[in-house]
Design a protein around this motif. Sequence first.
Motif, short mmCIF file in Angstrom:
data_model
loop_
_atom_site.label_atom_id
_atom_site.label_comp_id
_atom_site.label_asym_id
_atom_site.label_seq_id
_atom_site.Cartn_x
_atom_site.Cartn_y
_atom_site.Cartn_z
N PRO A 131 50.43 42.89 -38.07
CA PRO A 131 50.54 43.92 -39.11
C PRO A 131 49.84 45.22 -38.69
O PRO A 131 48.75 45.18 -38.13
CB PRO A 131 49.84 43.28 -40.32
N LEU A 132 50.49 46.33 -38.96
CA LEU A 132 49.95 47.64 -38.62
C LEU A 132 50.00 48.56 -39.83
O LEU A 132 51.00 48.58 -40.57
CB LEU A 132 50.77 48.28 -37.49
N LYS A 133 48.94 49.32 -40.00
CA LYS A 133 48.96 50.40 -40.99
C LYS A 133 49.31 51.69 -40.26
O LYS A 133 48.66 52.06 -39.28
CB LYS A 133 47.61 50.53 -41.69
N VAL A 134 50.36 52.36 -40.74
CA VAL A 134 50.92 53.51 -40.04
C VAL A 134 50.98 54.70 -40.99
O VAL A 134 51.66 54.64 -42.02
CB VAL A 134 52.35 53.19 -39.53
N VAL A 135 50.30 55.77 -40.65
CA VAL A 135 50.43 57.01 -41.41
C VAL A 135 51.55 57.83 -40.78
O VAL A 135 51.58 58.02 -39.56
CB VAL A 135 49.13 57.82 -41.41
N VAL A 136 52.48 58.29 -41.59
CA VAL A 136 53.60 59.09 -41.09
C VAL A 136 53.61 60.43 -41.81
O VAL A 136 53.68 60.48 -43.04
CB VAL A 136 54.95 58.38 -41.30
N ASP A 137 53.53 61.51 -41.05
CA ASP A 137 53.64 62.86 -41.59
C ASP A 137 55.05 63.37 -41.28
O ASP A 137 55.38 63.66 -40.14
CB ASP A 137 52.59 63.77 -40.95
N ALA A 138 55.86 63.47 -42.32
CA ALA A 138 57.24 63.94 -42.16
C ALA A 138 57.33 65.46 -42.26
O ALA A 138 58.41 66.02 -42.00
CB ALA A 138 58.15 63.30 -43.21
N GLY A 139 56.26 66.13 -42.64
CA GLY A 139 56.28 67.59 -42.70
C GLY A 139 57.31 68.16 -43.65
O GLY A 139 57.78 69.27 -43.45
N ASN A 140 57.68 67.39 -44.69
CA ASN A 140 58.73 67.76 -45.64
C ASN A 140 60.10 67.88 -44.98
O ASN A 140 61.02 68.48 -45.53
CB ASN A 140 58.39 69.05 -46.39
N GLY A 141 60.22 67.31 -43.78
CA GLY A 141 61.48 67.32 -43.05
C GLY A 141 62.23 66.01 -43.17
O GLY A 141 61.92 65.16 -44.03
N MET A 142 63.19 65.81 -42.28
CA MET A 142 64.12 64.70 -42.41
C MET A 142 63.50 63.34 -42.13
O MET A 142 64.10 62.31 -42.43
CB MET A 142 65.33 64.92 -41.52
N GLY A 143 62.30 63.30 -41.56
CA GLY A 143 61.60 62.03 -41.44
C GLY A 143 61.37 61.39 -42.79
O GLY A 143 61.31 60.15 -42.90
N GLY A 144 61.23 62.21 -43.83
CA GLY A 144 61.07 61.67 -45.17
C GLY A 144 62.30 60.93 -45.67
O GLY A 144 62.23 60.15 -46.62
N TYR A 145 63.43 61.16 -45.02
CA TYR A 145 64.69 60.50 -45.35
C TYR A 145 64.93 59.28 -44.47
O TYR A 145 65.38 58.23 -44.95
CB TYR A 145 65.82 61.51 -45.19
N THR A 146 64.62 59.40 -43.16
CA THR A 146 64.96 58.33 -42.23
C THR A 146 63.86 57.29 -42.06
O THR A 146 64.16 56.11 -41.82
CB THR A 146 65.31 58.91 -40.85
N VAL A 147 62.59 57.68 -42.18
CA VAL A 147 61.50 56.71 -41.98
C VAL A 147 61.54 55.56 -42.98
O VAL A 147 61.40 54.40 -42.60
CB VAL A 147 60.13 57.42 -41.99
N PRO A 148 61.75 55.83 -44.29
CA PRO A 148 61.83 54.69 -45.22
C PRO A 148 62.96 53.72 -44.88
O PRO A 148 62.84 52.52 -45.14
CB PRO A 148 62.07 55.37 -46.58
N ALA A 149 64.04 54.22 -44.29
CA ALA A 149 65.16 53.35 -43.93
C ALA A 149 64.88 52.54 -42.67
O ALA A 149 65.21 51.35 -42.60
CB ALA A 149 66.42 54.18 -43.74
N VAL A 150 64.26 53.16 -41.67
CA VAL A 150 64.06 52.49 -40.38
C VAL A 150 62.77 51.68 -40.37
O VAL A 150 62.75 50.51 -39.96
CB VAL A 150 64.05 53.51 -39.22
N LEU A 151 61.66 52.28 -40.82
CA LEU A 151 60.37 51.60 -40.77
C LEU A 151 60.01 50.94 -42.09
O LEU A 151 59.13 50.06 -42.12
CB LEU A 151 59.27 52.59 -40.40
N GLY A 152 60.66 51.35 -43.16
CA GLY A 152 60.37 50.78 -44.48
C GLY A 152 61.37 49.72 -44.88
O GLY A 152 62.03 49.10 -44.03
N ASP A 153 61.52 49.52 -46.19
CA ASP A 153 62.38 48.43 -46.67
C ASP A 153 63.43 48.91 -47.66
O ASP A 153 63.92 48.14 -48.47
CB ASP A 153 61.52 47.35 -47.33
N THR A 154 63.82 50.20 -47.55
CA THR A 154 64.78 50.72 -48.53
C THR A 154 66.20 50.24 -48.27
O THR A 154 66.99 50.15 -49.21
CB THR A 154 64.76 52.26 -48.56
N VAL A 155 66.54 49.95 -47.01
CA VAL A 155 67.91 49.50 -46.73
C VAL A 155 67.93 48.21 -45.91
O VAL A 155 68.97 47.55 -45.82
CB VAL A 155 68.73 50.58 -46.00
N LEU A 156 66.81 47.83 -45.30
CA LEU A 156 66.72 46.64 -44.46
C LEU A 156 65.47 45.85 -44.85
O LEU A 156 64.58 46.38 -45.52
CB LEU A 156 66.65 47.04 -42.98
N PRO A 157 65.36 44.58 -44.44
CA PRO A 157 64.18 43.79 -44.77
C PRO A 157 62.90 44.45 -44.25
O PRO A 157 62.90 45.17 -43.25
CB PRO A 157 64.43 42.46 -44.06
#
Length: 461
Positions: free
Chosen positions: A178-204
Amino acid sequence: MSDLSQIVKAYDVRGTVPDQWDERAAEALGAAFAQVLNGFGEQDGEVLVAHDMRATGPGLAAAFAAGVRAEGRGVIELGLASTDMLYYASGALGLPGAMFTASHNPAQYNGIKMCRSGARPIGQDTGLAEIRERAQALLDKDEARPADASVAPAERRDLLADYAAYLRQLVDLSGIRPLKVVVDAGNGMGGYTVPAVLGDTVLPALPLEIVPLYFELDGTFPNHEANPLDPANLVDLQRAVIEHGAEIGLAFDGDADRCFVVDERGEPVSPSAITALVAARELAKHPGSTVIHNLITSRAVPEIIREHGGEPVVARVGHSFIKAEMARTNAIFGGEHSAHYYFRDFWFADTGMLAALHTLAALGEQSLPLSVLAAEYERYVASGEINSTVADQAAKVAEVRAAYPQADADELDGLTLRFPDGAWFNLRASNTEPLLRLNVEAPTRERMTALRDEVLDRVRR
């Protein structure tokens, strides 16, 4: 009337809206893009169009799409996307595309990154100059396009889940600690893609606890510029990593195609170290492969590539040069000092998200903190890029060259001088501004500082 020579750069379109370009110019560029694709022999299939979170993006993208459709080509509108998501769509679907973004530039800017099918880049020498000429001719006619009932169709498609699933199958994080990861999206598109790839909004869910900073999509960048190469824009991430006791911090630029890494102490990890780390991982899967690096990455990079059985190949700075070398050599991976990372498994295109996945996997597959892990790949001391305003760039570079007759010289991209003790520097001119860019590296901080100050004194004298 727009003067497209002011906004069509070496690799993309970039300028302020509406004073340098507007939706009429975007429509002309869309029509010209479709025409040039026909010249490439890509007459069939739709054109992908996407945009980032800037307020002018939807209007410009729609106008560009209208120009494409008026030339008889259908359009697939992806809506909001990161640049590497557009590259994914181009590669997976085998279609050309256009991404509306100005990356890390301020809010009044917008631009277009265009590619052929399979995410193959389009630059000045590979179609962009012709696109500019054709679009300028359309604008110079100053004629409104008549309504045409036979205009090609457009459809809307959401590929976020497909993009996330593709990246996850390239790097498996399911078994890491387990890792705790701080992600700064800078109000850019990382705020859209990070939850999908690293989070659980579309995948386990993965064994990651994501601490989000500035995930709200806002093209005015209310918190800081979305340019992680500027140390001032890392301050919030560095503070948050320490405050939350995180193992790692990630920062993405505005269109989320670049990723910058911070260790558990809040200290930046150089992109050269990330290049070497990812190269080692890719070479473990594909022994003997070629890895591309640009000429101002650390000299540790080619050393480590060779130590892991790979073949390092140096390229000029810039994504078109890196991608061309990767395609020519069938390289498995490529990295730049600017935190652009390119993968053969990603159609030779750049994706900061895939580099982030590799870094998380490397960290989570063992017990050492990131600072210790990264130290294996950081062998020398670098200055970072330093800009100086110079009226006559060529004359100044020649003057600096003459001051070091004993050094080994390389002019692949600007001037690179190497010294017997392992120190080196590169001095190269900006393509768009009256600047010289200096990068210095040496075995010790004292040597780096002395050489840096000596060269800067000559440049600025």
